[in-house]
Design a protein around this motif. Structure first.
Motif, PDB file in Angstrom:
ATOM      1  N   VAL A 206       0.831  -1.211   0.000  1.00 25.38           N
ATOM      2  CA  VAL A 206       0.000   0.000   0.000  1.00 25.38           C
ATOM      3  C   VAL A 206       0.867   1.265   0.000  1.00 25.38           C
ATOM      4  O   VAL A 206       0.457   2.296  -0.555  1.00 25.38           O
ATOM      5  N   VAL A 207       2.051   1.213   0.614  1.00 28.76           N
ATOM      6  CA  VAL A 207       2.969   2.359   0.526  1.00 28.76           C
ATOM      7  C   VAL A 207       3.413   2.539  -0.921  1.00 28.76           C
ATOM      8  O   VAL A 207       3.457   3.672  -1.445  1.00 28.76           O
ATOM      9  N   TRP A 208       3.750   1.447  -1.585  1.00 29.57           N
ATOM     10  CA  TRP A 208       4.128   1.467  -3.004  1.00 29.57           C
ATOM     11  C   TRP A 208       2.986   2.032  -3.849  1.00 29.57           C
ATOM     12  O   TRP A 208       3.200   2.864  -4.737  1.00 29.57           O
ATOM     13  N   TRP A 209       1.757   1.573  -3.558  1.00 31.21           N
ATOM     14  CA  TRP A 209       0.576   2.016  -4.307  1.00 31.21           C
ATOM     15  C   TRP A 209       0.305   3.497  -4.064  1.00 31.21           C
ATOM     16  O   TRP A 209       0.013   4.247  -5.011  1.00 31.21           O
ATOM     17  N   ALA A 210       0.405   3.908  -2.807  1.00 33.14           N
ATOM     18  CA  ALA A 210       0.138   5.304  -2.473  1.00 33.14           C
ATOM     19  C   ALA A 210       1.149   6.249  -3.112  1.00 33.14           C
ATOM     20  O   ALA A 210       0.850   7.442  -3.326  1.00 33.14           O
ATOM     21  N   SER A 211       2.331   5.742  -3.438  1.00 32.31           N
ATOM     22  CA  SER A 211       3.358   6.588  -4.050  1.00 32.31           C
ATOM     23  C   SER A 211       3.235   6.658  -5.567  1.00 32.31           C
ATOM     24  O   SER A 211       4.089   7.247  -6.235  1.00 32.31           O
ATOM     25  N   GLY A 212       2.161   6.045  -6.120  1.00 31.47           N
ATOM     26  CA  GLY A 212       1.880   6.195  -7.544  1.00 31.47           C
ATOM     27  C   GLY A 212       2.181   4.990  -8.403  1.00 31.47           C
ATOM     28  O   GLY A 212       2.022   5.050  -9.630  1.00 31.47           O
ATOM     29  N   HIS A 213       2.603   3.880  -7.808  1.00 30.29           N
ATOM     30  CA  HIS A 213       2.912   2.690  -8.587  1.00 30.29           C
ATOM     31  C   HIS A 213       1.690   1.775  -8.698  1.00 30.29           C
ATOM     32  O   HIS A 213       0.680   1.969  -8.019  1.00 30.29           O
ATOM     33  N   GLU A 214       1.802   0.742  -9.543  1.00 33.21           N
ATOM     34  CA  GLU A 214       0.743  -0.240  -9.720  1.00 33.21           C
ATOM     35  C   GLU A 214       0.746  -1.209  -8.544  1.00 33.21           C
ATOM     36  O   GLU A 214       1.784  -1.779  -8.189  1.00 33.21           O
ATOM     37  N   LEU A 215      -0.420  -1.427  -7.921  1.00 35.21           N
ATOM     38  CA  LEU A 215      -0.516  -2.224  -6.706  1.00 35.21           C
ATOM     39  C   LEU A 215       0.033  -3.635  -6.902  1.00 35.21           C
ATOM     40  O   LEU A 215       0.808  -4.129  -6.073  1.00 35.21           O
ATOM     41  N   TYR A 216      -0.347  -4.298  -7.985  1.00 35.70           N
ATOM     42  CA  TYR A 216       0.002  -5.700  -8.164  1.00 35.70           C
ATOM     43  C   TYR A 216       1.380  -5.905  -8.794  1.00 35.70           C
ATOM     44  O   TYR A 216       1.776  -7.048  -9.046  1.00 35.70           O
ATOM     45  N   GLU A 217       2.105  -4.832  -9.009  1.00 36.41           N
ATOM     46  CA  GLU A 217       3.498  -4.951  -9.458  1.00 36.41           C
ATOM     47  C   GLU A 217       4.465  -5.001  -8.286  1.00 36.41           C
ATOM     48  O   GLU A 217       5.648  -5.265  -8.469  1.00 36.41           O
ATOM     49  N   PHE A 218       3.962  -4.781  -7.083  1.00 38.71           N
ATOM     50  CA  PHE A 218       4.842  -4.768  -5.910  1.00 38.71           C
ATOM     51  C   PHE A 218       5.315  -6.179  -5.576  1.00 38.71           C
ATOM     52  O   PHE A 218       4.529  -7.130  -5.548  1.00 38.71           O
ATOM     53  N   ILE A 219       6.612  -6.307  -5.326  1.00 35.20           N
ATOM     54  CA  ILE A 219       7.208  -7.545  -4.836  1.00 35.20           C
ATOM     55  C   ILE A 219       8.013  -7.191  -3.591  1.00 35.20           C
ATOM     56  O   ILE A 219       8.881  -6.316  -3.631  1.00 35.20           O
ATOM     57  N   ALA A 220       7.717  -7.880  -2.471  1.00 37.84           N
ATOM     58  CA  ALA A 220       8.410  -7.584  -1.220  1.00 37.84           C
ATOM     59  C   ALA A 220       9.896  -7.893  -1.356  1.00 37.84           C
ATOM     60  O   ALA A 220      10.277  -8.872  -2.011  1.00 37.84           O
ATOM     61  N   PRO A 221      10.749  -7.070  -0.771  1.00 44.74           N
ATOM     62  CA  PRO A 221      12.198  -7.300  -0.843  1.00 44.74           C
ATOM     63  C   PRO A 221      12.582  -8.683  -0.315  1.00 44.74           C
ATOM     64  O   PRO A 221      12.016  -9.168   0.661  1.00 44.74           O
ATOM     65  N   ASP A 222      13.524  -9.307  -0.988  1.00 43.08           N
ATOM     66  CA  ASP A 222      14.071 -10.615  -0.605  1.00 43.08           C
ATOM     67  C   ASP A 222      13.040 -11.730  -0.670  1.00 43.08           C
ATOM     68  O   ASP A 222      13.211 -12.780  -0.050  1.00 43.08           O
ATOM     69  N   THR A 223      11.929 -11.517  -1.375  1.00 37.38           N
ATOM     70  CA  THR A 223      10.912 -12.553  -1.556  1.00 37.38           C
ATOM     71  C   THR A 223      10.412 -12.520  -2.995  1.00 37.38           C
ATOM     72  O   THR A 223      10.832 -11.676  -3.797  1.00 37.38           O
ATOM     73  N   THR A 224       9.529 -13.425  -3.308  1.00 36.64           N
ATOM     74  CA  THR A 224       8.824 -13.407  -4.597  1.00 36.64           C
ATOM     75  C   THR A 224       7.348 -13.111  -4.388  1.00 36.64           C
ATOM     76  O   THR A 224       6.525 -13.385  -5.270  1.00 36.64           O
ATOM     77  N   LEU A 225       7.002 -12.559  -3.224  1.00 39.93           N
ATOM     78  CA  LEU A 225       5.606 -12.398  -2.824  1.00 39.93           C
ATOM     79  C   LEU A 225       5.139 -10.971  -3.032  1.00 39.93           C
ATOM     80  O   LEU A 225       5.876 -10.006  -2.773  1.00 39.93           O
ATOM     81  N   GLY A 226       3.893 -10.850  -3.473  1.00 34.49           N
ATOM     82  CA  GLY A 226       3.278  -9.544  -3.654  1.00 34.49           C
ATOM     83  C   GLY A 226       1.878  -9.526  -3.064  1.00 34.49           C
ATOM     84  O   GLY A 226       1.478 -10.422  -2.317  1.00 34.49           O
ATOM     85  N   PHE A 227       1.110  -8.508  -3.411  1.00 36.95           N
ATOM     86  CA  PHE A 227      -0.250  -8.343  -2.900  1.00 36.95           C
ATOM     87  C   PHE A 227      -1.180  -9.258  -3.682  1.00 36.95           C
ATOM     88  O   PHE A 227      -1.221  -9.220  -4.912  1.00 36.95           O
ATOM     89  N   THR A 228      -1.948 -10.111  -2.978  1.00 40.90           N
ATOM     90  CA  THR A 228      -2.793 -11.112  -3.648  1.00 40.90           C
ATOM     91  C   THR A 228      -4.280 -10.921  -3.391  1.00 40.90           C
ATOM     92  O   THR A 228      -5.086 -11.667  -3.950  1.00 40.90           O
ATOM     93  N   TYR A 229      -4.665  -9.966  -2.566  1.00 42.57           N
ATOM     94  CA  TYR A 229      -6.077  -9.762  -2.254  1.00 42.57           C
ATOM     95  C   TYR A 229      -6.747  -8.899  -3.334  1.00 42.57           C
ATOM     96  O   TYR A 229      -6.067  -8.187  -4.090  1.00 42.57           O
ATOM     97  N   PRO A 230      -8.082  -8.915  -3.417  1.00 45.48           N
ATOM     98  CA  PRO A 230      -8.784  -8.019  -4.343  1.00 45.48           C
ATOM     99  C   PRO A 230      -8.484  -6.555  -4.029  1.00 45.48           C
ATOM    100  O   PRO A 230      -8.084  -6.211  -2.911  1.00 45.48           O
ATOM    101  N   PRO A 231      -8.682  -5.678  -4.994  1.00 46.14           N
ATOM    102  CA  PRO A 231      -8.346  -4.264  -4.782  1.00 46.14           C
ATOM    103  C   PRO A 231      -9.152  -3.609  -3.664  1.00 46.14           C
ATOM    104  O   PRO A 231      -8.686  -2.632  -3.070  1.00 46.14           O
TER     105      PRO A 231
END
Length: 480
Positions: free
Chosen positions: A63-88
Motif C-alpha cells: 500500500v505504501v508502493w501504491w500510495a506513491s503512484g505505482h501499480e498495486l500488483y506490481e509490488f514484490i516484497a524485498p528478498d521474496t517473490t511475494l506480492g499483494f494477492t487480495y482483491p483491490p
C-alpha cells in the motif's frame, strides 16, 4: 502497644472497607484468568514460531508502493517473490495504514483482531454460559487467551493477517440471523431507529458480502444461505459483494481489471501447493504424492465430494436448529476444498471446539436427569419436543465423553501443531523423509479438518436462527 495496634488498624480500615464488598469468587476468577493468560503466552512461545509481522510487511509495503503512484500488483516484497494477492477492495481498506510504521500497523491489527475475537466469543458463548449459569465476563476472559494460543489465531496475530477480522464479519451475520429470528426482541421502546434496525437483524448477510469482497472464499457462505433458503440474507450478501466490487471498479478501475483478468488466476503467487503450512485437501494430496503440484483430477473429485458432504451436513444442522454448527461446517469445508489454506486460515476450528464442548456438557446433563433445570432436554441437546433419550442412564459420567475428548484433543492438536517439526520442502527433501509417522504429522491438521467436516456433531434446537411452525407445535406440545 494497644494504641499502636489501634492506629495500624485505623490506617488499613479504608482498604478493608474497599475490599469487603468484593466477592471471594471474583478474586479467584481473576486469578484464574491471569493464570490462563500467562499459560497461553508461554504456549505461544513454546509451540509458536518467530513472529515479526511477516505478512503485514508485505501488505504495508504494497500500500505504501501504491500510495506513491505505482501499480498495486506490481509490488514484490524485498528478498521474496511475494506480492499483494487480495482483491483491490482489500487494498483500499488497508490504504490508511500506509501512514503508519509497519510495526504500529501490525500492532493495531493484532489489537483489533483480539477485540473482534472477544466480541464474537462473547456472542457464541452467551447461550451456553447462560444455560450453565456461568459469568459471561469470566468465560470470555478465559476463552480469549485459550483461543489466541492455538495455531490459526497465533499465526494470524503474529504474521499480521486478517483472518480473525474476516471471521468476525461472517459470524456477525450469524448473530444477525439469531436476532432476526427473535423478531428484534432485544430492542426496547427507548431505543432509537438505528438500534432497532441493528437488533432487527435485517442487515444479516452484509458481513459475508464484505468478507467475500476482501477474500473470495467466504462466497461459500452465500451458497449455503441459498441452499437453506435464507433468501433475504443471501440477497443482502450478494448485493453487498456486487456493490462493493463495482464501487471499487469505479474508484480504482485499473487495479480491478488487473486483478480479475490476471492476478486472480496466478495461483503461483501464493506459493507451491505442497508447502507444509498448506493444510487443505490440495496440499494433503500434493504431499502424499510427493509432488509440488496437486494431482488435479483426483483433487477435483474429492473436493466435490467433500463440498457436497459439508454443505449437506450444514443444511441438516440448520434444519435441526443449530446455526452455529452449520456456519462452522461451511467454514471448515471452505478450508478443506480451497487450493491453498494456510494454517492461519483455519480459524473455524475455534467454534468447532465450542460445539464439541457444549455437546459433551449437554449430553452429560441430560443423562444425569438434570432436565428439570430448564425444561425437557434430550441427549442431543435438543429443543423441547425433539426426539431423544431423556431419562438418566447407568453411567452418566461417561455420557458425552467422546465429545469432550474430541474437544480437548482438537484443541491440543492445534495448540501443539505437530506439522512444524516435520516440515519438508521439495525438491530438496521428500515429504516421506521421516517415514509414515512424519507424513501423518505433517498432514495432521488437514486430516483433522476432513474428519470435522464428516463427523462434527450438531445440537438439535440449540441455537436456531429461524422459527418454524414445527418448532412452535413442539414447544406447545411440551407445555401441555
Amino acid at each position: 502497644m494497644p494504641a499502636t495496634v489501634g492506629r495500624r488498624a485505623g490506617r488499613f480500615a479504608p482498604v478493608q472497607r474497599a475490599t469487603s464488598g468484593i466477592d471471594r469468587r471474583t478474586v479467584v476468577r481473576v486469578g484464574v484468568v491471569a493464570a490462563v493468560a500467562y499459560a497461553a503466552w508461554l504456549a505461544i512461545g513454546i509451540f509458536g514460531r518467530p513472529y515479526n509481522f511477516f505478512d503485514m510487511k508485505i501488505y504495508h509495503g504494497a500500500v505504501v508502493w501504491w500510495a506513491s503512484g505505482h501499480e498495486l500488483y506490481e509490488f514484490i516484497a524485498p528478498d521474496t517473490t511475494l506480492g499483494f494477492t487480495y482483491p483491490p477492495f482489500a487494498g483500499l481498506v488497508m490504504l490508511p495504514m500506509a501512514h503508519l510504521p509497519v510495526g504500529a500497523a501490525g500492532l493495531v491489527n493484532a489489537l483489533a483482531s483480539l477485540a473482534a475475537l472477544a466480541v464474537i466469543l462473547a456472542a457464541l458463548l452467551r447461550p451456553i454460559v447462560d444455560r450453565l449459569a456461568w459469568p459471561l465476563w469470566f468465560s470470555v476472559a478465559v476463552a480469549v487467551p485459550l483461543a489466541a494460543a492455538i495455531e490459526p489465531a497465533r499465526e494470524t496475530l503474529g504474521y499480521g493477517q486478517v483472518n480473525l477480522l474476516l471471521f468476525t464479519l461472517v459470524m456477525a451475520d450469524l448473530i444477525g440471523l439469531r436476532w432476526r429470528s427473535r423478531r428484534g426482541t432485544h430492542a426496547t421502546a427507548e431505543d432509537g431507529p438505528l438500534l432497532r434496525f441493528v437488533y432487527s437483524g435485517a442487515w444479516a448477510g452484509a458481513g459475508i458480502g464484505l468478507a467475500t469482497a476482501v477474500k473470495l472464499t467466504p462466497a461459500l457462505f452465500i451458497a449455503y444461505l441459498m441452499i437453506t433458503r435464507q433468501w433475504r440474507a443471501a440477497t443482502t450478501a450478494i448485493a453487498t459483494t456486487i456493490t462493493v466490487t463495482l464501487g471499487t471498479f469505479a474508484i480504482v478501475g485499473a487495479e480491478s481489471r488487473t486483478y480479475f483478468s490476471s492476478v486472480l488466476w496466478q495461483t503461483e503467487r501464493v506459493g507451491a501447493a505442497d508447502m507444509t503450512p498448506n493444510q487443505s485437501l490440495a496440499g494433503l494430496l500434493a504431499r502424499l504424492y510427493d509432488s509440488i503440484e496437486t494431482p488435479g483430477l483426483l483433487w477435483f473429485s474429492f473436493a466435490v465430494l467433500l463440498l457436497a458432504l459439508g454443505l449437506s451436513r450444514a443444511a441438516n444442522s440448520h434444519a435441526d436448529g443449530d446455526e452455529l454448527t452449520a456456519f462452522t461446517l461451511v467454514g471448515l469445508t471452505a478450508n478443506v476444498i480451497s487450493p491453498i489454506s494456510w494454517t492461519h486460515h483455519l480459524v473455524w476450528v475455534i467454534p468447532a471446539i465450542i460445539v464439541l464442548g457444549d455437546a459433551a456438557v449437554r449430553r452429560r446433563e441430560a443423562s444425569r436427569g438434570l432436565a428439570h433445570r430448564s425444561g425437557p432436554v434430550s441427549l442431543n441437546g435438543g429443543l423441547p419436543g425433539v426426539t431423544g433419550l431423556r431419562s438418566p442412564i447407568w453411567y452418566p459420567t461417561l455420557t458425552g465423553l467422546r465429545h469432550g475428548v474430541a474437544a480437548v484433543g482438537l484443541y491440543l492438536l492445534f495448540l501443539v501443531s505437530p506439522i512444524w517439526p516435520y516440515e519438508h520442502q521439495l525438491p530438496e527433501v521428500s515429504h516421506y523423509q521421516d517415514g509414515l509417522f512424519g507424513a501423518l504429522m505433517e498432514n495432521s491438521l488437514a486430516v483433522a479438518l476432513i474428519v470435522l467436516v464428516a463427523a462434527l456433531p450438531w445440537r438439535p434446537g440449540a441455537e436456531p436462527a429461524f422459527y418454524t411452525d414445527r418448532m412452535g407445535r413442539a414447544a406447545v406440545g411440551v407445555r401441555r
